[in-house]
Design a protein around this motif. Structure first.
Motif, PDB file in Angstrom:
ATOM      1  N   ASN A 133     126.622 -31.825 -19.365  1.00 58.62           N
ATOM      2  CA  ASN A 133     127.046 -32.055 -20.751  1.00 58.62           C
ATOM      3  C   ASN A 133     127.543 -33.482 -20.964  1.00 58.62           C
ATOM      4  O   ASN A 133     127.264 -34.099 -21.985  1.00 58.62           O
ATOM      5  N   LEU A 134     128.243 -34.014 -19.982  1.00 60.50           N
ATOM      6  CA  LEU A 134     128.736 -35.380 -20.092  1.00 60.50           C
ATOM      7  C   LEU A 134     127.582 -36.378 -20.035  1.00 60.50           C
ATOM      8  O   LEU A 134     127.580 -37.393 -20.718  1.00 60.50           O
ATOM      9  N   ARG A 135     126.594 -36.072 -19.189  1.00 64.87           N
ATOM     10  CA  ARG A 135     125.450 -36.976 -19.073  1.00 64.87           C
ATOM     11  C   ARG A 135     124.673 -37.021 -20.389  1.00 64.87           C
ATOM     12  O   ARG A 135     124.278 -38.093 -20.854  1.00 64.87           O
ATOM     13  N   VAL A 136     124.465 -35.854 -20.970  1.00 67.16           N
ATOM     14  CA  VAL A 136     123.725 -35.818 -22.240  1.00 67.16           C
ATOM     15  C   VAL A 136     124.568 -36.465 -23.347  1.00 67.16           C
ATOM     16  O   VAL A 136     124.040 -37.177 -24.203  1.00 67.16           O
ATOM     17  N   ASP A 137     125.867 -36.245 -23.285  1.00 69.48           N
ATOM     18  CA  ASP A 137     126.742 -36.873 -24.289  1.00 69.48           C
ATOM     19  C   ASP A 137     126.625 -38.397 -24.226  1.00 69.48           C
ATOM     20  O   ASP A 137     126.590 -39.068 -25.255  1.00 69.48           O
ATOM     21  N   ARG A 138     126.546 -38.957 -23.034  1.00 69.30           N
ATOM     22  CA  ARG A 138     126.435 -40.409 -22.907  1.00 69.30           C
ATOM     23  C   ARG A 138     125.107 -40.896 -23.501  1.00 69.30           C
ATOM     24  O   ARG A 138     125.051 -41.914 -24.205  1.00 69.30           O
ATOM     25  N   LEU A 139     124.043 -40.152 -23.257  1.00 63.99           N
ATOM     26  CA  LEU A 139     122.734 -40.532 -23.811  1.00 63.99           C
ATOM     27  C   LEU A 139     122.742 -40.420 -25.339  1.00 63.99           C
ATOM     28  O   LEU A 139     122.182 -41.271 -26.039  1.00 63.99           O
ATOM     29  N   GLU A 140     123.350 -39.359 -25.840  1.00 65.90           N
ATOM     30  CA  GLU A 140     123.446 -39.217 -27.302  1.00 65.90           C
ATOM     31  C   GLU A 140     124.273 -40.356 -27.905  1.00 65.90           C
ATOM     32  O   GLU A 140     123.955 -40.851 -28.997  1.00 65.90           O
ATOM     33  N   SER A 141     125.323 -40.745 -27.189  1.00 64.66           N
ATOM     34  CA  SER A 141     126.149 -41.855 -27.689  1.00 64.66           C
ATOM     35  C   SER A 141     125.317 -43.128 -27.771  1.00 64.66           C
ATOM     36  O   SER A 141     125.367 -43.858 -28.772  1.00 64.66           O
ATOM     37  N   GLU A 142     124.539 -43.402 -26.734  1.00 65.74           N
ATOM     38  CA  GLU A 142     123.679 -44.584 -26.751  1.00 65.74           C
ATOM     39  C   GLU A 142     122.708 -44.543 -27.917  1.00 65.74           C
ATOM     40  O   GLU A 142     122.471 -45.549 -28.584  1.00 65.74           O
ATOM     41  N   SER A 143     122.134 -43.377 -28.133  1.00 71.98           N
ATOM     42  CA  SER A 143     121.189 -43.223 -29.240  1.00 71.98           C
ATOM     43  C   SER A 143     121.871 -43.526 -30.568  1.00 71.98           C
ATOM     44  O   SER A 143     121.333 -44.244 -31.427  1.00 71.98           O
ATOM     45  N   SER A 144     123.084 -43.003 -30.738  1.00 68.51           N
ATOM     46  CA  SER A 144     123.815 -43.239 -31.991  1.00 68.51           C
ATOM     47  C   SER A 144     124.164 -44.713 -32.164  1.00 68.51           C
ATOM     48  O   SER A 144     124.101 -45.246 -33.273  1.00 68.51           O
ATOM     49  N   ILE A 145     124.524 -45.355 -31.075  1.00 60.95           N
ATOM     50  CA  ILE A 145     124.924 -46.764 -31.166  1.00 60.95           C
ATOM     51  C   ILE A 145     123.710 -47.650 -31.444  1.00 60.95           C
ATOM     52  O   ILE A 145     123.786 -48.592 -32.237  1.00 60.95           O
ATOM     53  N   ARG A 146     122.582 -47.349 -30.824  1.00 61.18           N
ATOM     54  CA  ARG A 146     121.363 -48.099 -31.145  1.00 61.18           C
ATOM     55  C   ARG A 146     121.038 -47.992 -32.635  1.00 61.18           C
ATOM     56  O   ARG A 146     120.577 -48.937 -33.262  1.00 61.18           O
ATOM     57  N   ARG A 147     121.277 -46.799 -33.165  1.00 61.34           N
ATOM     58  CA  ARG A 147     121.029 -46.597 -34.593  1.00 61.34           C
ATOM     59  C   ARG A 147     121.999 -47.421 -35.436  1.00 61.34           C
ATOM     60  O   ARG A 147     121.601 -48.010 -36.440  1.00 61.34           O
ATOM     61  N   LEU A 148     123.256 -47.496 -35.024  1.00 62.11           N
ATOM     62  CA  LEU A 148     124.231 -48.341 -35.732  1.00 62.11           C
ATOM     63  C   LEU A 148     123.765 -49.793 -35.794  1.00 62.11           C
ATOM     64  O   LEU A 148     123.870 -50.451 -36.831  1.00 62.11           O
ATOM     65  N   VAL A 149     123.301 -50.290 -34.655  1.00 58.72           N
ATOM     66  CA  VAL A 149     122.854 -51.682 -34.570  1.00 58.72           C
ATOM     67  C   VAL A 149     121.704 -51.925 -35.550  1.00 58.72           C
ATOM     68  O   VAL A 149     121.639 -52.965 -36.212  1.00 58.72           O
ATOM     69  N   ALA A 150     120.816 -50.943 -35.663  1.00 58.62           N
ATOM     70  CA  ALA A 150     119.696 -51.060 -36.611  1.00 58.62           C
ATOM     71  C   ALA A 150     120.175 -50.925 -38.057  1.00 58.62           C
ATOM     72  O   ALA A 150     119.757 -51.679 -38.942  1.00 58.62           O
ATOM     73  N   GLU A 151     121.069 -49.974 -38.301  1.00 57.45           N
ATOM     74  CA  GLU A 151     121.504 -49.717 -39.674  1.00 57.45           C
ATOM     75  C   GLU A 151     122.291 -50.891 -40.265  1.00 57.45           C
ATOM     76  O   GLU A 151     122.218 -51.153 -41.464  1.00 57.45           O
ATOM     77  N   TYR A 152     123.038 -51.578 -39.411  1.00 60.90           N
ATOM     78  CA  TYR A 152     123.718 -52.816 -39.859  1.00 60.90           C
ATOM     79  C   TYR A 152     122.700 -53.744 -40.499  1.00 60.90           C
ATOM     80  O   TYR A 152     122.925 -54.288 -41.593  1.00 60.90           O
ATOM     81  N   CYS A 153     121.556 -53.924 -39.851  1.00 59.77           N
ATOM     82  CA  CYS A 153     120.520 -54.837 -40.352  1.00 59.77           C
ATOM     83  C   CYS A 153     119.853 -54.288 -41.604  1.00 59.77           C
ATOM     84  O   CYS A 153     119.624 -55.028 -42.570  1.00 59.77           O
ATOM     85  N   HIS A 154     119.519 -53.000 -41.573  1.00 63.35           N
ATOM     86  CA  HIS A 154     118.871 -52.424 -42.758  1.00 63.35           C
ATOM     87  C   HIS A 154     119.809 -52.513 -43.972  1.00 63.35           C
ATOM     88  O   HIS A 154     119.372 -52.832 -45.076  1.00 63.35           O
ATOM     89  N   GLY A 155     121.084 -52.226 -43.755  1.00 62.73           N
ATOM     90  CA  GLY A 155     122.034 -52.304 -44.851  1.00 62.73           C
ATOM     91  C   GLY A 155     122.187 -53.725 -45.374  1.00 62.73           C
ATOM     92  O   GLY A 155     122.155 -53.966 -46.589  1.00 62.73           O
ATOM     93  N   ALA A 156     122.327 -54.666 -44.445  1.00 60.48           N
ATOM     94  CA  ALA A 156     122.526 -56.062 -44.849  1.00 60.48           C
ATOM     95  C   ALA A 156     121.287 -56.610 -45.546  1.00 60.48           C
ATOM     96  O   ALA A 156     121.386 -57.280 -46.576  1.00 60.48           O
ATOM     97  N   ASP A 157     120.108 -56.330 -44.986  1.00 59.49           N
ATOM     98  CA  ASP A 157     118.897 -57.002 -45.464  1.00 59.49           C
ATOM     99  C   ASP A 157     118.316 -56.345 -46.704  1.00 59.49           C
ATOM    100  O   ASP A 157     117.699 -57.014 -47.541  1.00 59.49           O
ATOM    101  N   LYS A 158     118.494 -55.020 -46.818  1.00 58.88           N
ATOM    102  CA  LYS A 158     118.024 -54.309 -48.008  1.00 58.88           C
ATOM    103  C   LYS A 158     119.116 -54.299 -49.079  1.00 58.88           C
ATOM    104  O   LYS A 158     118.943 -53.672 -50.127  1.00 58.88           O
ATOM    105  N   ARG A 159     120.238 -54.923 -48.801  1.00 54.47           N
ATOM    106  CA  ARG A 159     121.337 -55.067 -49.763  1.00 54.47           C
ATOM    107  C   ARG A 159     121.798 -53.715 -50.302  1.00 54.47           C
ATOM    108  O   ARG A 159     121.973 -53.521 -51.501  1.00 54.47           O
ATOM    109  N   ASP A 160     121.987 -52.803 -49.355  1.00 57.44           N
ATOM    110  CA  ASP A 160     122.465 -51.453 -49.660  1.00 57.44           C
ATOM    111  C   ASP A 160     123.901 -51.383 -49.141  1.00 57.44           C
ATOM    112  O   ASP A 160     124.140 -51.210 -47.947  1.00 57.44           O
ATOM    113  N   ILE A 161     124.854 -51.519 -50.053  1.00 63.72           N
ATOM    114  CA  ILE A 161     126.254 -51.672 -49.627  1.00 63.72           C
ATOM    115  C   ILE A 161     126.765 -50.424 -48.918  1.00 63.72           C
ATOM    116  O   ILE A 161     127.500 -50.522 -47.917  1.00 63.72           O
ATOM    117  N   ASP A 162     126.360 -49.229 -49.365  1.00 59.04           N
ATOM    118  CA  ASP A 162     126.851 -48.014 -48.709  1.00 59.04           C
ATOM    119  C   ASP A 162     126.320 -47.936 -47.274  1.00 59.04           C
ATOM    120  O   ASP A 162     127.043 -47.578 -46.344  1.00 59.04           O
TER     121      ASP A 162
END
Lengths: 154, 154, 154
Positions: A5-34
């Motif tokens: 469970n801890l191993r899968v949790d770490r992988l899920e965390s990585e997946s979520s963080i990679r998504r954060l890194v992408a969403e920062y860019c999509h939000g900034a570049d598409k000018r979507d403040i939310d």
């Protein structure tokens, strides 16, 4: 190998963080403040240089809106994402290719590195600290006459 | 936390879809038709603009072969991959840096965003719909005189 | 679906290898020799062209230090990472956008593809072979007069 469970949790965390890194860019570049604000913790710090940083979503919103006024278009392409997750915090480093189009039509290339601290609150990962102070110019940076005055009034 | 098999399945799905996003580029840019076609569902839709789209592998093959004739080289660098997986379907968004080299030697930069729908068929993930209609020019786009006439005869 | 431990192991391997691909760039571009060397197996091969390759960490260190002398700045942005993991070995392919700044200030763009073989030793993944021989120029390559003589003395 450790608890499954801890191993899968770490992988899920990585997946979520990679998504954060992408969403920062999509939000900034598409000018979507939310979308842009959704990646940060309530008390997140966006560090621009050794001695300039902005804390909290209100300040972060003011900064990104000033960037949107300053540039006709802003493009962030992130790469080389390297993460270390440890429980409910994580550290990351990624590079970013940046393009801005000025209001006079000129495109300017630059690049940089983001050094990040992420935090998990109530099961959801956020950026708690992004140090965006490391960068370099490729093309001639914008001159004062090429950028609206209001860029400095964050 | 949910069932461990379902959690791992979601992570495996993300891994497969990230690979699809990469293989699209490797197939297109290395001009490997089998590799390029392998990422699509049989009835996939490749949408080029609000009112131009191509459905099915035969049409998709015609389009990519026309692109290969039009440009001496085509380069796709994808970034900011953001995925949401739900069972046997998934949605994704990623940005792409595009470079083309014309037959006259001129390189042209552009950029865009792919909005994707993925589908799992018999255990394998594919791109079911790729909307490639959102883009912007950085350099002056190719003029008609710079591109072979046959580019338009898809 | 297969054994859950093996499935998670494969995902963890992918995560580690993606990190290797990123750390290679961070080490090379931030000129951190320990970080750069940490991604390679002791007997790793760094292949530069069909008939030029360097084997082992000593040779790899000599090459990267020569690159650092040759160029005022070196930037590697990797993308399109496509991996196939099989037990303790894995194969990968990724594309790379390369920028170098010469000592005279000129920036040069190029691009390429890395074809990799990774190997797991005592539980840790490394790059065992990186074929960096596939590339293309975008801007005019550096002329001999633009690069220090010592670039060729690896």
């Amino acid at each position: 190998m450790g608890d499954i469970n801890l191993r899968v949790d770490r992988l899920e965390s990585e997946s979520s963080i990679r998504r954060l890194v992408a969403e920062y860019c999509h939000g900034a570049d598409k000018r979507d403040i939310d979308r842009f604000l959704s990646v940060w913790t309530p008390d997140a710090v966006w560090q621009m240089s050794a001695d300039v940083s902005f804390r909290g979503k209100d300040a972060i919103e003011r900064v990104v809106r000033a960037q949107w006024r300053a540039f006709a278009q802003y493009v962030h392409w992130t790469t080389n994402v390297s993460l270390v997750v440890s429980g409910d915090t994580a550290d990351g480093e990624c590079d970013v290719a940046v393009l801005v189009r000025l209001h006079n039509g000129r495109w300017i290339r630059s690049g940089g590195t983001y050094r990040d601290r992420y935090r998990r609150l109530d099961g959801t990962w956020f950026i708690a600290h992004r140090d965006a102070s490391i960068g370099f110019d490729i093309d001639l940076p914008a001159e004062a006459s090429e950028v609206p005055e209001r860029f400095d009034s964050l």
